[in-house]
Design a protein around this motif. Structure first.
Motif: not given
Length: 168
Positions: A62-63, A97-98, A102-104, A107-110
């Motif tokens: 959607a983004a 927002v994007t 994408s950058l913070v 990656p932390a959640c992954q």
């Protein structure tokens, strides 16, 4: 310059609104999901699995489609990209927002998801996983506020160009 017909513009507007709604609602869904409590490592795993699926199936497409339809809206309609201040603000907020997502956030959640996959129950007491949970909650809240703000300025269109009165 190529411009869409009135019907084409309406179709593009419908598509843009649908993907913006999907993007916003998926972020809100992740925020709501972040408030669910979990008692076992298996519940924590399912929480993260739901977050990943919402992100992959709804939020990211959607983004991308929202940015794409916004690009075509600017390219193929008289609105343009930089003719109105409120459109410039939309591009800036959307970009921020994007990039942050994408950058913070992602990656932390992954990384936390990988930790949970290694040992469900040990992840319950892992500070990095718990920090990631808080980051997910905070990030989804602020993203939702930013996306709602974008909808509001799209409706009200503040900061328009100054139009002098034509007095004779």
């Amino acid at each position: 310059m190529l411009q869409l017909s009135p019907t084409g513009t309406k179709i593009l507007k419908i598509l843009h609104l649908l993907v913006v709604m999907t993007w916003t609602v998926s972020i809100i869904a992740m925020w709501v999901l972040s408030w669910i409590s979990y008692d076992t490592g298996q519940e924590l795993f399912m929480y993260y699995k739901c977050m990943v699926w919402i992100d992959r199936l709804l939020t990211v497409p959607a983004a991308i489609l929202s940015i794409g339809t916004g690009f075509f809206y600017g390219l193929l309609t008289p609105w343009g990209f930089f003719k109105q201040r409120w459109i410039i603000v939309k591009w800036i907020v959307c970009g921020v927002v994007t990039l942050l997502a994408s950058l913070v956030f992602y990656p932390a959640c992954q990384h936390a998801y990988g930790t949970i996959l290694q040992n469900y129950d040990a992840a319950l007491n892992n500070n990095q996983v718990l920090t990631s949970l808080k980051m997910a909650r905070d990030a989804s809240f602020y993203q939702a506020i930013a996306l709602i703000f974008l909808v509001v300025i799209s409706v009200f269109r503040p900061w328009r160009k100054h139009q002098p009165l034509n007095v004779k």
